[in-house]
Scaffold this motif. Structure first.
Motif, PDB file in Angstrom:
ATOM      1  N   VAL A  39      46.316  38.756  36.181  1.00 16.35           N
ATOM      2  CA  VAL A  39      46.500  38.853  37.558  1.00 16.35           C
ATOM      3  C   VAL A  39      47.944  39.135  37.776  1.00 16.35           C
ATOM      4  CG1 VAL A  39      46.206  37.869  40.002  1.00 16.35           C
ATOM      5  CG2 VAL A  39      44.441  37.348  38.145  1.00 16.35           C
ATOM      6  N   SER A  40      48.429  40.508  38.372  1.00 15.99           N
ATOM      7  CA  SER A  40      49.487  40.537  38.460  1.00 15.99           C
ATOM      8  C   SER A  40      49.836  41.081  39.863  1.00 15.99           C
ATOM      9  CB  SER A  40      50.189  42.067  37.430  1.00 15.99           C
ATOM     10  OG  SER A  40      49.827  41.633  36.400  1.00 15.99           O
ATOM     11  N   GLY A  41      50.931  41.003  40.708  1.00 16.75           N
ATOM     12  CA  GLY A  41      51.615  41.345  41.864  1.00 16.75           C
ATOM     13  C   GLY A  41      51.531  42.799  41.783  1.00 16.75           C
ATOM     14  N   ILE A  42      51.392  43.469  43.145  1.00 17.34           N
ATOM     15  CA  ILE A  42      51.606  44.792  43.016  1.00 17.34           C
ATOM     16  C   ILE A  42      53.077  45.129  43.366  1.00 17.34           C
ATOM     17  CG2 ILE A  42      51.492  47.024  44.688  1.00 17.34           C
ATOM     18  CD1 ILE A  42      48.649  45.920  43.852  1.00 17.34           C
ATOM     19  N   GLY A  43      53.543  46.126  42.203  1.00 17.23           N
ATOM     20  CA  GLY A  43      54.905  46.191  42.143  1.00 17.23           C
ATOM     21  C   GLY A  43      55.503  45.056  41.225  1.00 17.23           C
ATOM     22  N   THR A  44      56.416  44.246  41.835  1.00 20.48           N
ATOM     23  CA  THR A  44      57.195  43.273  41.063  1.00 20.48           C
ATOM     24  C   THR A  44      56.321  41.844  41.469  1.00 20.48           C
ATOM     25  OG1 THR A  44      58.673  42.596  42.774  1.00 20.48           O
ATOM     26  CG2 THR A  44      59.486  44.157  40.903  1.00 20.48           C
ATOM     27  N   GLY A  45      56.597  40.903  40.806  1.00 18.99           N
ATOM     28  CA  GLY A  45      55.930  39.630  40.919  1.00 18.99           C
ATOM     29  C   GLY A  45      55.256  38.779  39.826  1.00 18.99           C
ATOM     30  N   ALA A  46      54.995  37.749  39.826  1.00 21.30           N
ATOM     31  CA  ALA A  46      54.643  37.020  38.786  1.00 21.30           C
ATOM     32  C   ALA A  46      53.072  37.282  38.319  1.00 21.30           C
ATOM     33  CB  ALA A  46      54.479  35.365  39.127  1.00 21.30           C
ATOM     34  N   SER A  47      52.730  37.210  37.101  1.00 18.87           N
ATOM     35  CA  SER A  47      51.637  37.416  36.521  1.00 18.87           C
ATOM     36  C   SER A  47      50.954  36.091  36.130  1.00 18.87           C
ATOM     37  CB  SER A  47      51.272  38.676  35.587  1.00 18.87           C
ATOM     38  OG  SER A  47      52.187  38.427  34.469  1.00 18.87           O
ATOM     39  N   PHE A  48      49.849  35.885  35.678  1.00 17.77           N
ATOM     40  CA  PHE A  48      49.043  34.838  35.053  1.00 17.77           C
ATOM     41  C   PHE A  48      47.690  35.220  34.581  1.00 17.77           C
ATOM     42  CE2 PHE A  48      47.861  34.567  39.602  1.00 17.77           C
ATOM     43  CZ  PHE A  48      46.486  34.224  39.359  1.00 17.77           C
ATOM     44  N   ASP A  49      47.151  34.467  33.494  1.00 17.23           N
ATOM     45  CA  ASP A  49      45.853  34.740  33.138  1.00 17.23           C
ATOM     46  C   ASP A  49      45.059  33.613  33.704  1.00 17.23           C
ATOM     47  OD1 ASP A  49      47.249  36.677  31.402  1.00 17.23           O
ATOM     48  OD2 ASP A  49      47.147  35.725  29.651  1.00 17.23           O
ATOM     49  N   CYS A  50      43.596  34.304  33.817  1.00 19.10           N
ATOM     50  CA  CYS A  50      42.633  33.223  34.284  1.00 19.10           C
ATOM     51  C   CYS A  50      41.344  33.738  33.688  1.00 19.10           C
ATOM     52  CB  CYS A  50      42.807  33.036  35.720  1.00 19.10           C
ATOM     53  SG  CYS A  50      42.453  34.358  36.823  1.00 19.10           S
ATOM     54  N   SER A  51      40.371  32.973  33.987  1.00 17.47           N
ATOM     55  CA  SER A  51      39.083  33.137  33.819  1.00 17.47           C
ATOM     56  C   SER A  51      38.540  33.913  34.807  1.00 17.47           C
ATOM     57  CB  SER A  51      38.202  32.046  33.574  1.00 17.47           C
ATOM     58  OG  SER A  51      36.658  32.192  33.520  1.00 17.47           O
ATOM     59  N   LEU A  52      37.669  34.845  34.895  1.00 18.80           N
ATOM     60  CA  LEU A  52      36.997  35.694  36.092  1.00 18.80           C
ATOM     61  C   LEU A  52      36.175  34.618  36.795  1.00 18.80           C
ATOM     62  CD1 LEU A  52      35.525  38.899  34.235  1.00 18.80           C
ATOM     63  CD2 LEU A  52      37.398  38.564  35.806  1.00 18.80           C
ATOM     64  N   ASP A  53      35.869  33.585  36.214  1.00 22.05           N
ATOM     65  CA  ASP A  53      35.194  32.353  36.963  1.00 22.05           C
ATOM     66  C   ASP A  53      36.243  31.896  38.221  1.00 22.05           C
ATOM     67  OD1 ASP A  53      32.865  33.056  35.965  1.00 22.05           O
ATOM     68  OD2 ASP A  53      33.061  31.359  34.449  1.00 22.05           O
ATOM     69  N   GLU A  54      37.476  31.990  37.733  1.00 22.58           N
ATOM     70  CA  GLU A  54      38.465  31.082  38.556  1.00 22.58           C
ATOM     71  C   GLU A  54      38.969  31.851  39.861  1.00 22.58           C
ATOM     72  OE1 GLU A  54      40.996  28.381  35.716  1.00 22.58           O
ATOM     73  OE2 GLU A  54      40.851  30.466  35.259  1.00 22.58           O
ATOM     74  N   ILE A  55      38.628  33.096  40.002  1.00 22.57           N
ATOM     75  CA  ILE A  55      38.937  33.952  41.229  1.00 22.57           C
ATOM     76  C   ILE A  55      37.701  34.547  41.739  1.00 22.57           C
ATOM     77  CG2 ILE A  55      41.105  34.376  40.449  1.00 22.57           C
ATOM     78  CD1 ILE A  55      40.375  37.284  39.513  1.00 22.57           C
ATOM     79  N   ASN A  56      37.672  35.183  43.126  1.00 25.02           N
ATOM     80  CA  ASN A  56      36.555  35.612  43.772  1.00 25.02           C
ATOM     81  C   ASN A  56      37.165  37.102  44.033  1.00 25.02           C
ATOM     82  OD1 ASN A  56      34.462  36.132  45.158  1.00 25.02           O
ATOM     83  ND2 ASN A  56      35.283  35.582  47.099  1.00 25.02           N
ATOM     84  N   ILE A  57      36.248  38.024  43.266  1.00 24.06           N
ATOM     85  CA  ILE A  57      36.656  39.384  43.418  1.00 24.06           C
ATOM     86  C   ILE A  57      36.085  39.844  44.774  1.00 24.06           C
ATOM     87  CG2 ILE A  57      36.701  41.614  42.314  1.00 24.06           C
ATOM     88  CD1 ILE A  57      37.102  40.111  39.690  1.00 24.06           C
ATOM     89  N   ILE A  58      36.612  40.485  45.608  1.00 20.90           N
ATOM     90  CA  ILE A  58      35.835  40.699  46.931  1.00 20.90           C
ATOM     91  C   ILE A  58      35.712  42.359  46.575  1.00 20.90           C
ATOM     92  CG2 ILE A  58      36.070  41.589  49.435  1.00 20.90           C
ATOM     93  CD1 ILE A  58      38.198  38.909  49.280  1.00 20.90           C
ATOM     94  N   GLY A  59      36.663  43.222  46.239  1.00 16.89           N
ATOM     95  CA  GLY A  59      36.328  44.685  45.992  1.00 16.89           C
ATOM     96  C   GLY A  59      37.557  45.484  45.101  1.00 16.89           C
ATOM     97  N   CYS A  60      37.178  46.523  44.795  1.00 20.84           N
ATOM     98  CA  CYS A  60      38.062  47.387  44.072  1.00 20.84           C
ATOM     99  C   CYS A  60      38.675  48.694  44.991  1.00 20.84           C
ATOM    100  CB  CYS A  60      37.148  48.087  43.070  1.00 20.84           C
ATOM    101  SG  CYS A  60      38.387  49.370  41.995  1.00 20.84           S
ATOM    102  N   VAL A  61      40.066  48.596  44.876  1.00 24.18           N
ATOM    103  CA  VAL A  61      40.794  49.721  45.698  1.00 24.18           C
ATOM    104  C   VAL A  61      40.435  51.089  45.248  1.00 24.18           C
ATOM    105  CG1 VAL A  61      42.865  50.312  46.195  1.00 24.18           C
ATOM    106  CG2 VAL A  61      42.639  47.950  46.015  1.00 24.18           C
TER     107      VAL A  61
END
Length: 113
Positions: free
Chosen positions: A86-108
């Motif tokens: 998971v990365s920010g748009i442009g600059t920003g921190a990134s991290f790795d996680c399981s798909l179960d740890e985030i709620n995906i609402i939709g695709c841009v």
């Protein structure tokens, strides 16, 4: 003229609020691209997005997600064993996680700067 009347949302302090409707000409989408089946309009800061809430497989792209109760548009990159970076748009921190740890609402599907 084919016009879409989309639900409009805005993200304020990580919260997703209803904000009326947004009308968009269908010609704003490039021909040959898959047309979103369940599009919504989302404003985050000064950037506007058309988000498709009807999606299948998660792939490398920008997505509207919820992390620990906070909503934002982030770049997801698939990595092995049902994980994403998971990365920010442009600059920003990134991290790795399981798909179960985030709620995906939709695709841009469209970004308007």
């Amino acid at each position: 003229m084919d016009v879409l009347n989309l639900p409009r949302h805005k993200i304020v302090d990580g919260q997703l609020f209803d904000d009326g409707n947004f009308m968009l000409d269908k010609n704003a989408f490039l021909s040959g691209k898959v047309f979103p089946k369940e599009p919504v309009y989302v404003v985050e800061g000064s950037t506007q997005y058309i988000i498709n809430k009807d999606f299948g497989e998660i792939y490398d792209n920008s997505w509207l997600i919820e992390i620990e109760g906070k909503n934002s548009v982030r770049v997801l990159t698939r990595i092995p064993v049902k994980k994403v970076r998971v990365s920010g748009i442009g600059t920003g921190a990134s991290f790795d996680c399981s798909l179960d740890e985030i709620n995906i609402i939709g695709c841009v599907t469209l970004t308007i700067n």
